[in-house]
Design an enzyme around this catalytic site. Structure first.
Site, PDB file in Angstrom:
ATOM      1  N   TRP A 115     -17.949   6.006  24.497  1.00 53.30           N
ATOM      2  CA  TRP A 115     -18.014   4.581  24.811  1.00 53.30           C
ATOM      3  C   TRP A 115     -17.912   3.699  23.569  1.00 53.30           C
ATOM      4  CZ3 TRP A 115     -21.962   2.977  21.849  1.00 53.30           C
ATOM      5  CH2 TRP A 115     -22.952   3.926  21.543  1.00 53.30           C
ATOM      6  N   ASN A 116     -18.002   4.268  22.364  1.00 55.75           N
ATOM      7  CA  ASN A 116     -18.215   3.392  21.204  1.00 55.75           C
ATOM      8  C   ASN A 116     -16.950   2.674  20.710  1.00 55.75           C
ATOM      9  OD1 ASN A 116     -17.254   5.795  20.226  1.00 55.75           O
ATOM     10  ND2 ASN A 116     -18.662   5.910  18.492  1.00 55.75           N
ATOM     11  N   LYS A 118     -10.394  10.823  30.823  1.00 56.94           N
ATOM     12  CA  LYS A 118     -11.682  10.442  31.430  1.00 56.94           C
ATOM     13  C   LYS A 118     -12.452   9.619  30.411  1.00 56.94           C
ATOM     14  CE  LYS A 118     -15.740  12.163  31.504  1.00 56.94           C
ATOM     15  NZ  LYS A 118     -16.360  10.818  31.368  1.00 56.94           N
ATOM     16  N   GLY A 139     -16.965  13.032  21.228  1.00 56.59           N
ATOM     17  CA  GLY A 139     -18.309  12.769  21.734  1.00 56.59           C
ATOM     18  C   GLY A 139     -19.314  13.603  20.966  1.00 56.59           C
ATOM     19  N   GLU A 183     -13.712  16.169  18.345  1.00 54.76           N
ATOM     20  CA  GLU A 183     -14.200  15.194  17.353  1.00 54.76           C
ATOM     21  C   GLU A 183     -15.650  14.937  17.708  1.00 54.76           C
ATOM     22  OE1 GLU A 183     -12.551  14.033  14.858  1.00 54.76           O
ATOM     23  OE2 GLU A 183     -10.473  14.484  15.355  1.00 54.76           O
ATOM     24  N   CYS A 185     -19.371   7.408  14.709  1.00 57.00           N
ATOM     25  CA  CYS A 185     -19.613   8.794  14.280  1.00 57.00           C
ATOM     26  C   CYS A 185     -19.567   8.928  12.772  1.00 57.00           C
ATOM     27  CB  CYS A 185     -18.581   9.706  14.924  1.00 57.00           C
ATOM     28  SG  CYS A 185     -16.918   9.102  14.679  1.00 57.00           S
ATOM     29  N   GLU A 207     -28.643  12.022  14.142  1.00 54.14           N
ATOM     30  CA  GLU A 207     -27.610  10.979  14.120  1.00 54.14           C
ATOM     31  C   GLU A 207     -28.265   9.709  14.676  1.00 54.14           C
ATOM     32  OE1 GLU A 207     -24.201  11.799  16.629  1.00 54.14           O
ATOM     33  OE2 GLU A 207     -22.898  10.633  15.338  1.00 54.14           O
ATOM     34  N   SER A 223     -11.371   4.897   7.977  1.00 59.25           N
ATOM     35  CA  SER A 223     -10.445   5.304   9.046  1.00 59.25           C
ATOM     36  C   SER A 223      -9.103   4.590   8.926  1.00 59.25           C
ATOM     37  CB  SER A 223     -11.041   4.970  10.419  1.00 59.25           C
ATOM     38  OG  SER A 223     -12.303   5.551  10.527  1.00 59.25           O
TER      39      SER A 223
HETATM   40  P1  NAD Z   1     -21.266  12.133  24.878  1.00 63.95           P
HETATM   41  O1  NAD Z   1     -20.985  13.477  24.325  1.00 63.95           O
HETATM   42  O2  NAD Z   1     -22.525  11.947  25.622  1.00 63.95           O
HETATM   43  O3  NAD Z   1     -20.104  11.672  25.857  1.00 63.95           O
HETATM   44  C1  NAD Z   1     -18.758  11.627  25.440  1.00 63.95           C
HETATM   45  C2  NAD Z   1     -17.874  11.761  26.670  1.00 63.95           C
HETATM   46  O4  NAD Z   1     -18.085  13.048  27.245  1.00 63.95           O
HETATM   47  C3  NAD Z   1     -18.158  10.761  27.782  1.00 63.95           C
HETATM   48  O5  NAD Z   1     -16.922  10.431  28.402  1.00 63.95           O
HETATM   49  C4  NAD Z   1     -19.008  11.570  28.760  1.00 63.95           C
HETATM   50  O6  NAD Z   1     -18.929  11.110  30.084  1.00 63.95           O
HETATM   51  C5  NAD Z   1     -18.345  12.926  28.628  1.00 63.95           C
HETATM   52  N1  NAD Z   1     -19.142  14.065  29.048  1.00 63.95           N
HETATM   53  C6  NAD Z   1     -20.477  14.269  28.963  1.00 63.95           C
HETATM   54  N2  NAD Z   1     -20.798  15.471  29.492  1.00 63.95           N
HETATM   55  C7  NAD Z   1     -19.621  16.046  29.904  1.00 63.95           C
HETATM   56  C8  NAD Z   1     -19.265  17.276  30.534  1.00 63.95           C
HETATM   57  N3  NAD Z   1     -20.176  18.205  30.827  1.00 63.95           N
HETATM   58  N4  NAD Z   1     -17.970  17.489  30.809  1.00 63.95           N
HETATM   59  C9  NAD Z   1     -17.021  16.579  30.507  1.00 63.95           C
HETATM   60  N5  NAD Z   1     -17.290  15.402  29.910  1.00 63.95           N
HETATM   61  C10 NAD Z   1     -18.576  15.139  29.620  1.00 63.95           C
HETATM   62  O7  NAD Z   1     -21.156  11.137  23.642  1.00 63.95           O
HETATM   63  P2  NAD Z   1     -21.325   9.553  23.648  1.00 63.95           P
HETATM   64  O8  NAD Z   1     -22.766   9.238  23.746  1.00 63.95           O
HETATM   65  O9  NAD Z   1     -20.392   8.900  24.617  1.00 63.95           O
HETATM   66  O10 NAD Z   1     -20.781   9.215  22.186  1.00 63.95           O
HETATM   67  C11 NAD Z   1     -21.558   9.358  21.070  1.00 63.95           C
HETATM   68  C12 NAD Z   1     -21.243  10.641  20.330  1.00 63.95           C
HETATM   69  O11 NAD Z   1     -19.846  10.726  20.090  1.00 63.95           O
HETATM   70  C13 NAD Z   1     -21.887  10.692  18.965  1.00 63.95           C
HETATM   71  O12 NAD Z   1     -22.416  11.977  18.711  1.00 63.95           O
HETATM   72  C14 NAD Z   1     -20.729  10.411  18.023  1.00 63.95           C
HETATM   73  O13 NAD Z   1     -20.904  10.916  16.732  1.00 63.95           O
HETATM   74  C15 NAD Z   1     -19.611  11.049  18.733  1.00 63.95           C
HETATM   75  N6  NAD Z   1     -18.335  10.482  18.287  1.00 63.95           N
HETATM   76  C16 NAD Z   1     -17.537  11.236  17.503  1.00 63.95           C
HETATM   77  C17 NAD Z   1     -16.343  10.717  17.032  1.00 63.95           C
HETATM   78  C18 NAD Z   1     -15.447  11.538  16.156  1.00 63.95           C
HETATM   79  O14 NAD Z   1     -14.287  11.177  16.033  1.00 63.95           O
HETATM   80  N7  NAD Z   1     -15.903  12.622  15.570  1.00 63.95           N
HETATM   81  C19 NAD Z   1     -15.967   9.421  17.380  1.00 63.95           C
HETATM   82  C20 NAD Z   1     -16.805   8.668  18.185  1.00 63.95           C
HETATM   83  C21 NAD Z   1     -17.998   9.227  18.634  1.00 63.95           C
END
Ligand code: NAD
Length: 498
Positions: free
Chosen positions: A167-168, A191, A245, A267, A301, A398, A458
């Protein structure tokens, strides 16, 4: 601690004209919510529901795979130039709709409008970049060392790609995946995070307007992410998963992906260290630290999660950064002059309070902030904690919020060792005026990327990604295209020449 200072609560006001732009964009989306199941999307600055989107079950997700698969067959046969032209058209239309996209991002995610505009620039840059890369699909030719064969390598589209985004950065995380997938010749099922689906839906609508074939990009909104991945990642037409995520969800997805040995890009979470040496330019270090911490309200992130500051510059750095944070205007992202918007939800606010309280109980000094606001939105004040103990939670997890957590150090080796003492390895930052030290320390940091004397590293041209438990694969740059390509070779026998 809650502050009910009316002057602060008054700041949390949106500019009604800007809200009108965002609402008009949502109206134009004409979200046709089919079926009774819907998901509500809220403005995190007010808690108010702003739209509803369909809540698709596994059948709906598999129908999206059907459509994308069918459209993808024709797309894989297009020429690189045809794909490039369509992507250029999409880029142009995204840029032309910067206003609408930015307002939508701010309304559903909360970041200040100026940052949302910067995200539209960054997000659309990926589309332009991959329009340019589409015509360079790669492949090469080489001689076998014994002279008995010629080897030709070719690249082909990996196939149907499932893209899961957080979502970020509702636009940039989507375009960073969709654009290289399309450039490589792949269809995509995306998704988005359920907290911020509107920007993705809108940007895909704009893609269609620009000439991307109707079914090629499918957006699936669902409240049951686990059912989605269980169904879709086990469908044999799917050949690739790209996820951004948390590390925890990434691990789960990798396990599911192993059933079909899917090509996987991950990522994941970060725990970036930002190191300021005595010889750094103080103003540049404070600017960089402020940006690396406060961009997106710290919900990035690559946000500076741990700040290590050398003893000789520490007092001056803490003083200057505290002043900058205390002066940062908190408010609705659509309000005038807002520097810090709301956090994404109430849990994030509770987490900031818990991290602050824990750090203070373990000896940290609260220099500024540390407070929530008397508001229906999810606000937390810009906060600086000095002399944080390495045992405090804020030094380990984090943070994902506007807390600058400062630890002091004496030697370069000590700073590097402490920076690397984490299972994550996404980003690091080094501030120093010594070129020698900058490279030396950057080389030793166990991360996928390093910002040197700057806080926002970035770029669409750069191969973004982590090492250790921060992920697999790269997004952006020429490398980002390879994530959506299979490499094959032809071995062409040579007739022996006597
Ligand atoms: P999250 O892992 O909770 O969710 C990310 C996505 O995964 C959402 O669309 C969510 O609905 C989906 N999801 C959750 N459980 C799932 C499952 N079992 N199967 C399929 N999809 C599923 O993360 P968040 O809270 O949305 O984002 C924050 C995290 O993302 C932080 O840890 C951040 O560091 C990371 N992030 C990483 C990067 C990168 O490029 N490395 C960039 C942005 C955010």
């Amino acid at each position: 601690m809650t502050t009910s200072d009316p002057a602060l609560s008054d700041l949390i006001q949106a500019d009604p004209r800007k809200v009108a732009v965002a609402n008009e964009t949502i109206r134009l989306l004409g979200l046709s919510v089919q079926g009774e199941e819907t998901i509500s999307v809220s403005d995190p600055a007010t808690g108010r529901v702003i739209a509803h989107v369909p809540d698709l079950d596994a059948h709906g997700a598999l129908a999206a795979v059907d459509h994308a698969d069918t459209a993808g067959r024709a797309w894989a046969r297009t020429t690189p130039r045809q794909r490039a032209n369509v992507l250029f058209a999409w880029w142009e239309i995204l840029v032309a709709h910067t206003d609408e996209l930015a307002h939508l991002i701010t309304l559903e995610m909360g970041k200040p409008l100026a940052e949302a505009r910067a995200e539209v620039k960054y997000g659309s840059d990926f589309v332009r970049w991959y329009a340019e890369e589409a015509v360079r699909p790669g492949g090469n030719f080489r001689e076998a060392p014994d002279g008995g064969a010629q080897i030709l390598t070719r690249r082909s589209p990996v196939g149907l790609a499932v893209l899961i985004t957080p979502w970020n950065f509702p636009l940039a995380m989507a375009t960073r995946k969709i654009a290289p997938a399309l450039a490589a010749g792949c269809p995509a099922v995306i998704k988005p995070a359920i907290l911020t689906p509107l920007t993705t839906i809108y940007s895909v609508e704009l893609a269609r307007t620009a000439g991307v074939p109707d079914d090629l990009i499918q957006v699936v909104t669902t409240s049951d992410a686990a059912a989605f991945s269980a169904a879709v990642l086990r469908d044999s037409r799917v050949r690739k998963v790209s996820f951004t995520g948390s590390t925890q969800v990434g691990r789960t997805l990798l396990k599911i992906a192993s059933d079909q040995i899917l090509r996987s890009s991950m990522e994941l979470g970060g725990n970036a260290a930002l190191i300021v040496f005595d010889d750094a330019d103080l103003e540049r270090a404070v600017d960089g630290a402020f940006a690396a911490k406060m961009r997106n309200g710290g919900q990035s992130c690559i946000a500076a999660n741990r700040m290590y500051v050398q003893d000789g510059i520490a007092d001056a750095f803490v003083e200057a950064l505290s002043e900058r944070l205390a002066a940062a205007r908190v408010g609705h992202g659509l309000g005038d002059g807002t520097v810090l918007g709301p956090l994404i939800d109430i849990r994030a606010v509770a987490q900031m309070q818990a991290l602050t309280d824990d750090a203070v109980s373990k000896g940290a000094t609260l220099r500024t902030g540390g407070a929530t606001y008397d508001s229906d939105g999810y606000f937390f004040a810009p906060t600086l904690l000095d002399e944080v103990s390495a045992t405090a939670d804020v030094a380990k997890v984090e943070i994902f919020g506007p807390i600058a957590a400062i630890q002091r150090f004496v030697t370069e080796d000590e700073a590097v060792a402490r920076a690397n003492a984490t299972e994550f390895g996404l980003a690091g930052y080094v501030f120093t005026d010594s070129l020698d030290r900058a490279f030396n320390v950057a080389d030793k940091l166990e991360t996928g990327l390093v910002g040197i004397n700057q806080g926002v590293p970035s770029n669409a041209a750069a191969p973004f990604g982590g090492v250790k438990q921060s992920g697999l694969g790269r997004e952006g740059g020429a490398e980002g295209l390879e994530e959506y390509q299979n490499i094959r070779f032809y071995n062409i026998a040579r007739r022996p020449t006597h």
